[in-house]
Motif scaffolding. Structure first.
Motif, short mmCIF file in Angstrom:
data_model
loop_
_atom_site.label_atom_id
_atom_site.label_comp_id
_atom_site.label_asym_id
_atom_site.label_seq_id
_atom_site.Cartn_x
_atom_site.Cartn_y
_atom_site.Cartn_z
N LEU A 128 0.81 -1.21 0.00
CA LEU A 128 0.00 0.00 0.00
C LEU A 128 0.86 1.27 0.00
O LEU A 128 0.32 2.38 -0.01
CB LEU A 128 -0.94 0.01 1.22
CG LEU A 128 -2.08 -1.00 1.18
CD1 LEU A 128 -2.77 -1.08 2.54
CD2 LEU A 128 -3.07 -0.64 0.08
N GLY A 129 2.18 1.10 0.02
CA GLY A 129 3.08 2.25 0.02
C GLY A 129 3.24 2.91 1.38
O GLY A 129 3.79 4.01 1.48
N ARG A 130 2.81 2.24 2.42
CA ARG A 130 2.91 2.78 3.78
C ARG A 130 4.18 2.23 4.43
O ARG A 130 4.14 1.42 5.35
CB ARG A 130 1.64 2.44 4.55
CG ARG A 130 0.42 3.16 3.95
CD ARG A 130 -0.92 2.60 4.34
NE ARG A 130 -1.17 2.52 5.77
CZ ARG A 130 -2.29 2.02 6.30
NH1 ARG A 130 -3.26 1.58 5.50
NH2 ARG A 130 -2.44 1.95 7.60
N ILE A 131 5.30 2.70 3.89
CA ILE A 131 6.62 2.15 4.22
C ILE A 131 6.97 2.31 5.70
O ILE A 131 7.45 1.37 6.34
CB ILE A 131 7.71 2.81 3.35
CG1 ILE A 131 7.35 2.76 1.86
CG2 ILE A 131 9.08 2.19 3.62
CD1 ILE A 131 7.15 1.40 1.28
N ALA A 132 6.76 3.48 6.26
CA ALA A 132 7.14 3.72 7.66
C ALA A 132 6.39 2.79 8.61
O ALA A 132 7.00 2.21 9.53
CB ALA A 132 6.89 5.18 8.04
N GLU A 133 5.10 2.59 8.37
CA GLU A 133 4.31 1.68 9.22
C GLU A 133 4.82 0.24 9.08
O GLU A 133 4.88 -0.50 10.07
CB GLU A 133 2.83 1.74 8.84
CG GLU A 133 2.17 3.05 9.16
CD GLU A 133 0.76 3.09 8.61
OE1 GLU A 133 -0.13 2.46 9.23
OE2 GLU A 133 0.56 3.75 7.58
N SER A 134 5.17 -0.13 7.87
CA SER A 134 5.69 -1.47 7.63
C SER A 134 7.05 -1.64 8.33
O SER A 134 7.28 -2.65 9.00
CB SER A 134 5.84 -1.72 6.13
OG SER A 134 6.45 -2.96 5.91
N ARG A 135 7.91 -0.66 8.17
CA ARG A 135 9.24 -0.72 8.79
C ARG A 135 9.15 -0.87 10.31
O ARG A 135 9.92 -1.60 10.92
CB ARG A 135 10.05 0.54 8.48
CG ARG A 135 10.65 0.57 7.10
CD ARG A 135 11.69 1.68 6.97
NE ARG A 135 13.00 1.14 7.32
CZ ARG A 135 13.54 1.18 8.54
NH1 ARG A 135 12.94 1.75 9.54
NH2 ARG A 135 14.74 0.65 8.74
N ASP A 136 8.20 -0.15 10.92
CA ASP A 136 8.03 -0.25 12.37
C ASP A 136 7.74 -1.69 12.79
O ASP A 136 8.34 -2.20 13.73
CB ASP A 136 6.89 0.66 12.86
CG ASP A 136 7.23 2.13 12.78
OD1 ASP A 136 8.43 2.48 12.63
OD2 ASP A 136 6.28 2.94 12.85
N ARG A 137 6.84 -2.33 12.09
CA ARG A 137 6.48 -3.71 12.41
C ARG A 137 7.66 -4.65 12.16
O ARG A 137 7.95 -5.53 12.96
CB ARG A 137 5.26 -4.14 11.60
CG ARG A 137 3.96 -3.55 12.11
CD ARG A 137 2.86 -3.69 11.07
NE ARG A 137 1.57 -3.23 11.57
CZ ARG A 137 1.22 -1.96 11.70
NH1 ARG A 137 2.08 -0.99 11.35
NH2 ARG A 137 0.03 -1.62 12.16
N LEU A 138 8.31 -4.47 11.02
CA LEU A 138 9.45 -5.33 10.69
C LEU A 138 10.58 -5.15 11.70
O LEU A 138 11.23 -6.14 12.09
CB LEU A 138 9.94 -5.04 9.28
CG LEU A 138 9.01 -5.47 8.15
CD1 LEU A 138 9.50 -4.93 6.81
CD2 LEU A 138 8.86 -6.98 8.10
N SER A 139 10.82 -3.93 12.13
CA SER A 139 11.87 -3.68 13.13
C SER A 139 11.55 -4.38 14.44
O SER A 139 12.43 -4.97 15.08
CB SER A 139 12.03 -2.18 13.36
OG SER A 139 12.51 -1.55 12.21
N LYS A 140 10.28 -4.31 14.85
CA LYS A 140 9.87 -4.98 16.09
C LYS A 140 10.05 -6.50 15.95
O LYS A 140 10.59 -7.15 16.85
CB LYS A 140 8.41 -4.64 16.41
CG LYS A 140 7.92 -5.24 17.69
CD LYS A 140 8.67 -4.70 18.88
CE LYS A 140 8.06 -5.13 20.19
NZ LYS A 140 8.66 -4.46 21.33
N LEU A 141 9.61 -7.05 14.84
CA LEU A 141 9.77 -8.49 14.62
C LEU A 141 11.23 -8.90 14.62
O LEU A 141 11.60 -9.91 15.21
CB LEU A 141 9.12 -8.90 13.30
CG LEU A 141 7.61 -9.09 13.33
CD1 LEU A 141 7.08 -9.24 11.91
CD2 LEU A 141 7.24 -10.30 14.17
N ALA A 142 12.06 -8.10 13.95
CA ALA A 142 13.49 -8.41 13.90
C ALA A 142 14.11 -8.39 15.30
O ALA A 142 14.96 -9.22 15.63
CB ALA A 142 14.21 -7.43 12.97
#
Length: 180
Positions: A128-142
């Motif tokens: 959906l192009g909502r990169i910052a929201e995606s990055r936040d989740r990926l960072s938490k998972l990582a």
């Protein structure tokens, strides 16, 4: 904790599903592509609103129909149900390693489902192009998955590489014509 080892745990699809809901999911599969398919899935959801098999069916239907906003709603609902059963916060940002360990003791399979639902949300947000929201989740998972068994750190690496190669364009002034 090895997030790949789920040989000794119950998985979401092993929970008993009401027979009527199961029939509706099968009917939806037969009717795929027809509006009746969605109706069947929604009826199954009314019968078993917290059953993860029903939610996964809805998720897949909306995903393959490219209805990504609906996918996010279903993924969030599945995460909230899982979080409640695991005794972890609804807000994924508040989960820490000790809560993760406690959740794993409650149900490792459900914890893995929860984490994969969070990753799925991040992928949809990317689409959906909502990169910052995606990055936040990926960072938490990582941060929670130090061995990157779920692949969040690798995906985050790809997102960061793409962004560095394709920086967001600076906003250019625009000219708006107004009829007098």
């Amino acid at each position: 904790m090895d997030l790949l080892d789920f040989s000794d745990c119950k998985l979401y699809f092993e929970d008993e599903l009401p027979a009527a809901a199961e029939r509706l999911i099968s009917q939806a599969a037969e009717d795929y592509g027809d509006p009746a398919a969605e109706l069947a899935l929604l009826r199954a959801h009314l019968l078993a609103p917290e059953h993860l098999t029903v939610l996964v069916s809805l998720y897949r239907y909306y995903f393959y129909q490219h209805r990504l906003d609906d996918v996010l709603v279903v993924a969030d609902h599945a995460k909230r149900i899982s979080a409640r059963h695991l005794g972890i916060p609804n807000d994924w940002r508040l989960i820490d390693e000790s809560q993760l360990g406690s959740a794993a003791a409650t149900s490792f399979g459900l914890l893995r489902f929860y984490l994969l639902a969070l990753k799925a949300e991040s992928v949809i947000l990317l689409r959906l192009g909502r990169i910052a929201e995606s990055r936040d989740r990926l960072s938490k998972l990582a941060a929670l998955d130090s061995r990157d068994h779920l692949g969040a750190a690798k995906l985050l690496e790809v997102v960061d590489e793409f962004q560095s190669e394709n920086p967001a364009p600076a906003e250019e002034p625009s000219l708006t014509l107004v009829a007098a």
